[in-house]
Design an enzyme around this catalytic site. Structure first.
Site, mmCIF file in Angstrom:
data_model
loop_
_atom_site.group_PDB
_atom_site.id
_atom_site.type_symbol
_atom_site.label_atom_id
_atom_site.label_comp_id
_atom_site.label_asym_id
_atom_site.label_seq_id
_atom_site.Cartn_x
_atom_site.Cartn_y
_atom_site.Cartn_z
ATOM 1 C CB SER A 169 -1.035 -0.269 1.082
ATOM 2 O OG SER A 169 -1.692 1.478 1.572
ATOM 3 C CE1 TYR A 218 -4.513 -2.190 4.962
ATOM 4 C CE2 TYR A 218 -3.625 0.272 5.004
ATOM 5 C CZ TYR A 218 -4.269 -0.922 3.916
ATOM 6 O OH TYR A 218 -4.058 -0.988 2.694
HETATM 7 N N1 LIG Z 1 -8.531 0.020 -2.194
HETATM 8 C C1 LIG Z 1 -7.185 0.468 -2.142
HETATM 9 O O1 LIG Z 1 -7.509 1.572 -2.109
HETATM 10 C C2 LIG Z 1 -6.207 0.307 -1.397
HETATM 11 C C3 LIG Z 1 -5.230 1.262 -1.077
HETATM 12 C C4 LIG Z 1 -4.367 0.222 -0.496
HETATM 13 C C5 LIG Z 1 -3.727 -1.582 -0.170
HETATM 14 N N2 LIG Z 1 -5.040 -1.935 -0.687
HETATM 15 C C6 LIG Z 1 -4.676 -3.265 -1.126
HETATM 16 O O2 LIG Z 1 -4.997 -4.388 -1.663
HETATM 17 C C7 LIG Z 1 -5.713 -5.586 -1.456
HETATM 18 C C8 LIG Z 1 -6.589 -6.134 -2.170
HETATM 19 O O3 LIG Z 1 -7.521 -5.080 -1.549
HETATM 20 P P1 LIG Z 1 -9.080 -4.558 -2.399
HETATM 21 O O4 LIG Z 1 -8.706 -3.228 -2.694
HETATM 22 O O5 LIG Z 1 -9.081 -5.094 -3.609
HETATM 23 O O6 LIG Z 1 -10.023 -5.318 -1.322
HETATM 24 P P2 LIG Z 1 -11.057 -6.328 -1.799
HETATM 25 O O7 LIG Z 1 -11.735 -6.221 0.017
HETATM 26 O O8 LIG Z 1 -12.136 -6.252 -2.406
HETATM 27 O O9 LIG Z 1 -10.071 -7.667 -1.175
HETATM 28 C C9 LIG Z 1 -9.528 -7.879 -0.801
HETATM 29 C C10 LIG Z 1 -9.844 -9.480 -0.718
HETATM 30 O O10 LIG Z 1 -9.544 -10.613 0.429
HETATM 31 C C11 LIG Z 1 -10.577 -11.300 1.073
HETATM 32 N N3 LIG Z 1 -9.754 -11.268 2.020
HETATM 33 C C12 LIG Z 1 -9.735 -10.798 3.568
HETATM 34 N N4 LIG Z 1 -9.359 -11.671 4.533
HETATM 35 C C13 LIG Z 1 -9.207 -12.917 4.057
HETATM 36 C C14 LIG Z 1 -8.554 -14.066 4.903
HETATM 37 N N5 LIG Z 1 -8.289 -14.016 6.099
HETATM 38 N N6 LIG Z 1 -8.522 -15.187 4.006
HETATM 39 C C15 LIG Z 1 -7.461 -14.800 2.539
HETATM 40 N N7 LIG Z 1 -8.896 -13.788 2.169
HETATM 41 C C16 LIG Z 1 -8.828 -12.562 2.868
HETATM 42 C C17 LIG Z 1 -11.935 -10.848 0.947
HETATM 43 O O11 LIG Z 1 -12.209 -11.459 1.316
HETATM 44 C C18 LIG Z 1 -11.952 -10.332 -0.058
HETATM 45 O O12 LIG Z 1 -12.117 -10.552 -1.255
HETATM 46 C C19 LIG Z 1 -5.479 -5.585 -0.237
HETATM 47 O O13 LIG Z 1 -4.332 -6.381 0.396
HETATM 48 C C20 LIG Z 1 -5.424 -3.724 0.824
HETATM 49 O O14 LIG Z 1 -4.612 -3.773 1.256
HETATM 50 C C21 LIG Z 1 -5.917 -1.585 -1.812
#
Ligand SMILES: NC(=O)c1ccc[n+]([C@@H]2O[C@H](COP(=O)([O-])OP(=O)(O)OC[C@H]3O[C@@H](n4cnc5c(N)ncnc54)[C@H](O)[C@@H]3O)[C@@H](O)[C@H]2O)c1
Ligand SMILES: [Zn+2]
Length: 694
Positions: free
Chosen positions: A571, A584
């Protein structure tokens, strides 16, 4: 319609439904008949067999009625074909080609002439089986590779058995490679013997015919059922000489497959990476555990379609084979294959193809197949099940005979087949690669999955959210084909669950090349309000989750021995401190450093580890639904629907970041485009000065 297979002893039901067939024109009836024939793999193997109808149509040139042969064209499969899968030829021109025929040595040149018989500019190429339909003087003709009929056709006394079982209703023609010459012979036999309902082709399959589409279909099913019933009534009680060993428990079989598959894959993927398929279906276990396994396997398969897919013979491997044993067994197979090639090649034969085995039979465990992609590996497996059924039938009533080696070679290295291979499109950048993506059902994870599948990779979506997983799988199955994607319901915080998902990926596709650690959550709390529970949750999912996934993947990559790519989705907050989200931010920073440590240890093994940092990816992300969105809106003092604009304005480039943008960065790190990059960090955040790497 997807094809199924039931017990080899069960009679085939007639699938003909008058209501479904009513109102169809002749080509429509032909298509209907083809689809229901192809719906059961016992009737014909995938892509095997063909059907035809001679239909009166209006000649576009003269407006006069003319007889047109509709016949399944080159490529495709009876079960799933559509109307455009048929070639159409002027029947009189096709049979008129006999005048141009110069004899057996020249029969391949006739294939190019089929194009000159095309009716109505239909672009579908006519297959080499076209004359086998054209010369038969009946309106409707079916050709199938039914296991039970090939069992008889591949028996030592095939002709006598044919007479005995079908009482003069079916003729018999000894093995000959299909082509113009066999078409003439078949036509003559049908013409001279009006009492015949069809012909058994030695070592190959069945031709049947009828006056109407329905009659033809019913004859095919009836004949196959006669063969099934006869084999059941006359076969020896113990198939394949009875069991020599017992199958191991199911769990053990999968463990062994998970160990052997990457080990085999590593040794056979020198020219191109291979994808694997494992089955321990009852009919496979019965064969691999049998006394006659080695004798029968050595004889090779019979139906010409079979060994094009499975190679002339499988390799029998012991389940406890260690590295040295695998090396020598695989080397011996390659040497054997090269010797076969040398013995049989002709001056104009194409160069020897990959000499590695396609089919691996493992007593007590099951069968593994490897090919250039999942569908091809799965189909090779299905073909070998057809071959097992054939061997069971033939060896229980007679002596099974494989095709003579030179004949097998002539089919395998047929110049017409080679031309088809040469026409195949170039493989995509990630063809033959397997990727595991945690959080694969989420917004960013599914965009990554789509990007990698679009480049030809097989993908395992690993996620805790079963409902999202199911809907993604259904969608991806439609877009990229069911073979390209599977799901694993798992929790990245549980060691056992991560190990199981990794094993599923390995057994599902034969190995692993790309691991994307992505599953995550978002949370916010002022530091003094950060509960231990919230802290631990972040550490468990983002820290420990990435550690467990990476470790399980790393072990497989190391064992497999040809490197690999790991990509961490961290991130912006891993680089830039952010108030109100210390748990986080700290966990995300840990991910980045873990990736760097891993890059260090992985480098000598060719395992590259890189990080992509997203920021504010609102669209598609489940994180950005619900509470988190409300909190972010409140802390920025804006409405929820203004959030996207807030983040856009906050970025240096004044642009929104989408899941596809993150996926592009992951594709770069997952593919050979970044072959010389490890321990790197790529920000995909539309620009953020605080997150600049240094
Ligand atoms: N969306 C953003 O703005 C953003 C910014 C920075 C970092 N990220 C990172 O990107 C990654 C993906 O995020 P996203 O935006 O697609 O979110 P999202 O919630 O759409 O996808 C995350 C997925 O991880 C799964 N998950 C959560 N806990 C879990 C567990 N214990 N075991 C297995 N699966 C699990 C969820 O069910 C979900 O499908 C994350 O690591 C997040 O921290 C996202
Ligand atoms: Zn055939």
């Amino acid at each position: 319609m997807s094809a199924t297979r039931q017990g080899h002893n069960a009679l085939l039901p007639s699938l003909w439904d008058d209501a479904a067939a009513s109102g169809l024109d002749e080509p429509g009836l032909l298509l209907y008949r083809s689809n229901i024939l192809g719906a059961d793999l016992r009737v014909t193997n995938f892509g095997g067999g063909n059907t035809s109808a001679k239909v009166t149509d209006k000649d576009p040139l003269t407006g006069a009625p003319v007889e047109v042969l509709w016949v399944k064209g080159s490529g495709g499969d009876l079960g799933s074909m559509k109307r455009d899968g048929f070639a159409t030829l002027y029947q009189d021109k096709l049979v008129g080609l006999e005048r141009a025929y110069r004899g057996l040595e020249h029969e391949d040149e006739m294939v190019a002439l089929f194009n000159h018989c095309t009716f109505n500019l239909n672009p579908r190429a006519a297959s080499i089986d076209t004359p086998l339909h054209g010369f038969v003087p009946h309106k409707h003709v079916d050709h199938v590779h039914a296991d039970a009929v090939i069992a008889i056709a591949a028996s030592e006394n095939a002709e006598t058995l044919t007479r005995e079982i079908f009482g003069g209703k079916l003729g018999f023609l000894p093995w000959q490679r299909p082509g113009f010459d066999l078409g003439l012979k078949l036509g003559r036999m049908a013409g001279d013997n009006p009492q015949l309902e069809g012909v058994v082709l030695g070592g190959h399959g069945l031709f049947t015919w009828g006056a109407t589409a329905k009659q033809c279909y019913e004859t095919t099913i009836r004949v196959v059922n006669q063969a099934v019933a006869w084999l059941a009534a006359n076969g020896k009680e113990k198939a394949f000489g009875g069991a020599a060993v017992e199958a191991l428990p199911a769990e053990r079989r999968r463990e062994i497959a998970a160990r052997l598959m990457p080990a085999i894959r590593a040794r056979i993927s020198t020219a191109e990476r291979k994808i694997g398929h494992f089955t321990d279906a009852p009919e496979v276990l019965e064969f691999v555990n049998s006394r006659d396994l080695r004798t029968l396997a050595a004889l090779g398969t019979s139906c010409p379609d079979h060994f094009l897919r499975t190679k002339i013979r499988p390799l029998v491997l012991s389940h406890d084979a260690d590295a040295a044993a695998l090396d020598s067994a695989l080397a011996a197979y390659r040497a054997d294959y090269a010797a076969y090639f040398e013995r049989c090649k002709r001056p104009d034969s194409p160069a020897m193809r990959d000499p590695n085995a396609v089919v691996y039979l493992i007593p007590e465990v099951g069968m593994i197949t490897f090919a250039k992609d999942k569908a091809t590996a799965r189909i090779a497996s299905e073909f070998y099940v057809n071959a097992i059924n054939v061997m069971r039938g033939a060896s229980s009533v007679s002596k099974y005979v494989g095709l003579a080696e030179q004949e097998a070679f002539n089919i395998e290295y047929w110049l017409l087949e080679e031309a088809k291979l040469q026409r195949m499109p170039k493989p995509k950048a990630l063809a033959g690669r397997v990727a595991l993506i945690t959080g694969g059902a989420g917004g960013i994870g599914s965009a990554i999955a789509a990007r990698l599948m679009g480049e030809g990779a097989c993908v395992v979506l690993a996620d805790i959210d079963r409902a999202s997983l199911d809907s993604r799988l259904a969608d991806f199955g439609k877009r990229f084909g069911k073979d390209a994607v599977t799901g694993a319901a798992m929790d990245v915080t549980s060691e056992a669950s991560v190990e199981a998902a990794t094993r599923d990926a390995v057994v599902g596709y034969g190995g692993l090349d790309i691991v994307v650690c992505n599953a995550g959550i978002a949370s916010a709390a002022a530091f003094e309000d950060t509960s231990l529970e919230l802290w631990n949750r972040n550490m468990a999912i983002l820290g420990t989750g990435y550690f467990l996934t990476a470790r399980a993947g790393y072990r497989v990559l190391k064992e497999q021995g040809f490197g690999g790519a790991m990509v961490f989705i961290a991130s912006k907050n891993a680089m830039a401190a952010s108030a109100g989200a210390s748990a986080y931010c700290a966990a995300k920073a840990a991910e980045v450093h873990l990736a760097r440590c891993l890059a260090l240890e992985g480098a000598p093994l060719g395992i590259r580890v890189n990080t992509v940092n997203p920021d504010a990816v609102l669209r598609g992300s489940k994180i950005w639904q619900g509470e988190w969105r409300q909190q972010r809106a409140a802390s920025n003092k804006v409405d929820e629907d203004e959030l996207e604009e807030v983040y856009r304005q906050r970025s240096l480039l004044k642009r929104s970041v989408y899941p596809e943008d993150i996926a592009e960065g992951v594709y770069f790190f997952a593919s050979d485009l970044s072959a010389k990059s490890t321990g790197n960090i790529l920000n995909v955040d539309a620009g953020n000065a605080q997150a600049f790497t240094r």
